[in-house]
Scaffold this motif. Structure first.
Motif, short mmCIF file in Angstrom:
data_model
loop_
_atom_site.label_atom_id
_atom_site.label_comp_id
_atom_site.label_asym_id
_atom_site.label_seq_id
_atom_site.Cartn_x
_atom_site.Cartn_y
_atom_site.Cartn_z
N THR A 160 32.53 -19.94 82.81
CA THR A 160 31.62 -20.28 81.71
C THR A 160 32.34 -20.09 80.38
OG1 THR A 160 30.67 -18.12 81.05
CG2 THR A 160 29.80 -19.13 83.08
N GLY A 161 31.75 -20.60 79.33
CA GLY A 161 32.30 -20.37 77.99
C GLY A 161 31.42 -19.42 77.21
N SER A 162 30.51 -18.72 77.90
CA SER A 162 29.53 -17.87 77.21
C SER A 162 30.14 -16.59 76.68
CB SER A 162 28.39 -17.53 78.17
OG SER A 162 27.78 -18.71 78.63
N ARG A 163 29.49 -16.02 75.65
CA ARG A 163 29.94 -14.73 75.12
C ARG A 163 29.48 -13.63 76.08
NH1 ARG A 163 27.99 -11.85 69.64
NH2 ARG A 163 26.07 -12.82 70.35
N ILE A 164 30.40 -12.75 76.43
CA ILE A 164 30.12 -11.71 77.43
C ILE A 164 29.99 -10.35 76.76
CG2 ILE A 164 30.95 -10.58 79.53
CD1 ILE A 164 32.75 -13.15 79.94
N VAL A 165 28.85 -9.69 76.98
CA VAL A 165 28.63 -8.34 76.46
C VAL A 165 28.57 -7.39 77.66
CG1 VAL A 165 27.10 -6.83 75.14
CG2 VAL A 165 27.27 -9.27 74.54
N ALA A 166 29.55 -6.48 77.74
CA ALA A 166 29.58 -5.52 78.86
C ALA A 166 28.91 -4.22 78.43
CB ALA A 166 31.02 -5.25 79.27
N VAL A 167 28.12 -3.66 79.35
CA VAL A 167 27.38 -2.42 79.08
C VAL A 167 27.68 -1.43 80.20
CG1 VAL A 167 25.10 -1.40 78.71
CG2 VAL A 167 25.52 -3.77 78.00
N ASP A 168 28.04 -0.22 79.85
CA ASP A 168 28.26 0.83 80.86
C ASP A 168 28.10 2.18 80.17
OD1 ASP A 168 29.86 0.52 83.89
OD2 ASP A 168 29.63 2.53 83.05
N VAL A 169 27.98 3.24 80.99
CA VAL A 169 27.93 4.60 80.43
C VAL A 169 29.34 5.15 80.25
CG1 VAL A 169 25.63 5.29 81.24
CG2 VAL A 169 27.58 5.43 82.80
N ASP A 170 30.32 4.48 80.88
CA ASP A 170 31.67 5.03 80.96
C ASP A 170 32.63 4.27 80.03
OD1 ASP A 170 33.50 6.78 82.86
OD2 ASP A 170 34.49 4.83 82.61
N ALA A 171 33.24 5.00 79.10
CA ALA A 171 34.10 4.36 78.09
C ALA A 171 35.31 3.67 78.71
CB ALA A 171 34.56 5.39 77.06
N ALA A 172 35.90 4.28 79.76
CA ALA A 172 37.09 3.69 80.38
C ALA A 172 36.75 2.34 81.02
CB ALA A 172 37.66 4.64 81.42
N ARG A 173 35.56 2.26 81.62
CA ARG A 173 35.17 0.99 82.25
C ARG A 173 34.91 -0.10 81.21
NH1 ARG A 173 32.52 3.34 87.70
NH2 ARG A 173 33.98 5.05 87.59
N LEU A 174 34.35 0.32 80.07
CA LEU A 174 34.11 -0.64 78.99
C LEU A 174 35.44 -1.16 78.46
CD1 LEU A 174 31.09 0.98 77.11
CD2 LEU A 174 31.10 -1.06 78.56
N GLU A 175 36.39 -0.25 78.33
CA GLU A 175 37.73 -0.63 77.87
C GLU A 175 38.35 -1.64 78.85
OE1 GLU A 175 39.06 0.23 75.04
OE2 GLU A 175 40.86 -0.95 75.53
N ALA A 176 38.24 -1.32 80.14
CA ALA A 176 38.78 -2.23 81.17
C ALA A 176 38.07 -3.58 81.11
CB ALA A 176 38.63 -1.61 82.55
N ALA A 177 36.75 -3.55 80.86
CA ALA A 177 35.97 -4.80 80.81
C ALA A 177 36.49 -5.72 79.71
CB ALA A 177 34.48 -4.50 80.60
N ARG A 178 36.92 -5.15 78.60
CA ARG A 178 37.52 -5.96 77.52
C ARG A 178 38.74 -6.69 78.04
NH1 ARG A 178 35.86 -6.27 72.27
NH2 ARG A 178 34.46 -4.58 71.68
N GLY A 179 39.54 -5.97 78.83
CA GLY A 179 40.74 -6.58 79.41
C GLY A 179 40.39 -7.73 80.36
N TYR A 180 39.23 -7.63 81.00
CA TYR A 180 38.82 -8.68 81.95
C TYR A 180 38.15 -9.86 81.24
CZ TYR A 180 39.73 -5.20 85.52
OH TYR A 180 40.32 -4.27 86.32
N GLY A 181 37.89 -9.71 79.95
CA GLY A 181 37.35 -10.86 79.22
C GLY A 181 36.04 -10.62 78.49
N ALA A 182 35.54 -9.37 78.47
CA ALA A 182 34.30 -9.12 77.72
C ALA A 182 34.60 -9.25 76.23
CB ALA A 182 33.77 -7.71 78.02
#
Ligand code: NAD
Ligand code: ZN
Ligand code: ZN
Length: 342
Positions: free
Chosen positions: A189-211
């Motif tokens: 998709t070309g949609s904007r992705i907003v990742a939500v988690d309680v864990d900062a490391a996972r959010l950081e990783a999510a940015r790397g995956y394209g969030a």
């Protein structure tokens, strides 16, 4: 062979059991990988299962024996196993949607480690129909594609029409399933992705995956997401937790005519009231709770993996460590996916 079994509510054991033999329509696999899913924890704490049951519903394996009437497979071939073992002949199964098999109306469709003996073992007996050649993908690290990628792919695919380049999609819980959801969204998709988690490391990783944006899951999350969407709300919200706080968040930010899709099974509830907003749900919003994916979805997931568009973040552990790995998953100590190797 060794098999990691659920032997009673909250109780597991690594036991020695007989290696099964393939009958008509079946193939015997030497298991090469077995992903550990948060659902295994739900199973561990469930009361009403047919004990003992070998766990493991993210299987990859090598074909070692083939049932009498099976065609299309060769000994030595590496495959992944589709995890909803429907009847194979009903209207839904005929389309590949064995996850909606009519033989199990309004109920769970069983699969390996989900009613049938699973892949946390040295060997797995599977219907030939459920097997897809890996086609060069890693025989260990690909195991979680069977669920941790299949299930989000299916959930996302159902909302494809809404997932335009102008849309915002919120992914709640970027763990095993969620980190694959972010990659799948980025790939298809070309949609904007907003990742939500309680864990900062996972959010950081999510940015790397394209969030594109990350939001910490707390009391201010709904306000932040509404602000990110100019007060409109998110077109699609995918909740990979399903706990009360995440469902409250999901319901608070889904837009009018948006899709709220709950994949997580943590047992939360959302009120659905037949009254004009702001009571109950926004106009036109669709709430759903999809299960796994279709056989066709699995083929599409494997294609994305072969194209290098998605990759599971894997930590490998020996099968003998299964109990310790489950305990660590329960403490929130596994980022990405653990794969057990017999
Ligand atoms: P996981 O433990 O790998 O990941 C869960 C993630 O959620 C973690 O990153 C964790 O930090 C995060 N999280 C926990 N509480 C949170 C909160 N309040 N707000 C935001 N994030 C939070 O789990 P998983 O293996 O990805 O499975 C996720 C859920 O999906 C489980 O409930 C599992 O049973 C379910 N599941 C459903 C299906 C289906 O077909 N419907 C299939 C597979 C898994
Ligand atoms: Zn699962
Ligand atoms: Zn069926």
């Amino acid at each position: 062979m060794k098999a990691f079994q659920l032997v009673g509510p909250g109780k597991t054991e690594l036991r020695d059991i007989d290696v099964p033999e393939p009958g008509p329509g079946q193939v015997l696999l030497r298991v090469t990988g077995s992903g550990v899913c948060h659902s295994d924890l739900h199973l561990l704490h469930s009361e009403a299962l047919p004990f003992p049951m070998t766990l493991g519903h993210e299987p990859t394996g090598e074909v070692v024996a083939i049932g009498p009437d099976v065609v299309g497979f060769e000994v030595g071939e590496h495959v992944i196993c589709y995890i909803a073992w429907g009847c194979g002949v009903c209207r839904q199964c005929a389309t590949g949607a064995e996850n909606a098999c009519e033989h199990y109306p309004r109920a769970n469709v069983p699969g390996p480690g989900l009613g049938y003996p699973g892949a946390m073992a040295e060997y797995l007996l599977a219907p030939a129909r459920s097997l897809v050649p890996l086609g060069g993908l890693d025989p260990v690290d690909s195991a979680p594609l069977a669920d941790a990628a299949l299930t989000p792919y299916h959930a996302i695919d159902r909302s494809r029409a809404l997932l335009t380049p102008t849309a915002t999609v919120v992914v709640i819980g970027v763990g095993g399933l969620g980190h694959m959801a972010v990659q799948i969204l980025r790939a298809i998709t070309g949609s904007r992705i907003v990742a939500v988690d309680v864990d900062a490391a996972r959010l950081e990783a999510a940015r790397g995956y394209g969030a594109d944006e990350t939001v910490t899951s707390n009391a201010s999350a709904p306000g932040e997401i509404m602000e990110l969407t100019r007060g409109v709300g998110a077109d699609v919200v995918l909740d990979f937790v399903g706990a009360q706080p995440t469902l409250d968040l999901a319901a608070a930010v889904v837009s009018s005519y948006g899709h709220l899709t709950v994949v997580g099974l943590a047992g939360g509830a959302i009120p659905f009231r037949a009254a004009a907003p702001p009571v109950g749900v926004p106009w036109g919003a669709t709430y759903s709770k999809p299960y796994a994916g279709t056989r066709r979805d699995l083929h599409e997931v494997l294609a994305l993996a072969r194209q290098g568009e998605i990759k599971v973040q894997v930590e490998r552990h020996p099968l003998t460590d299964a109990a310790a790995v489950l305990a660590r998953l329960e403490r929130g100590g596994i980022q990405g996916r653990a794969v057990l190797v017999p």
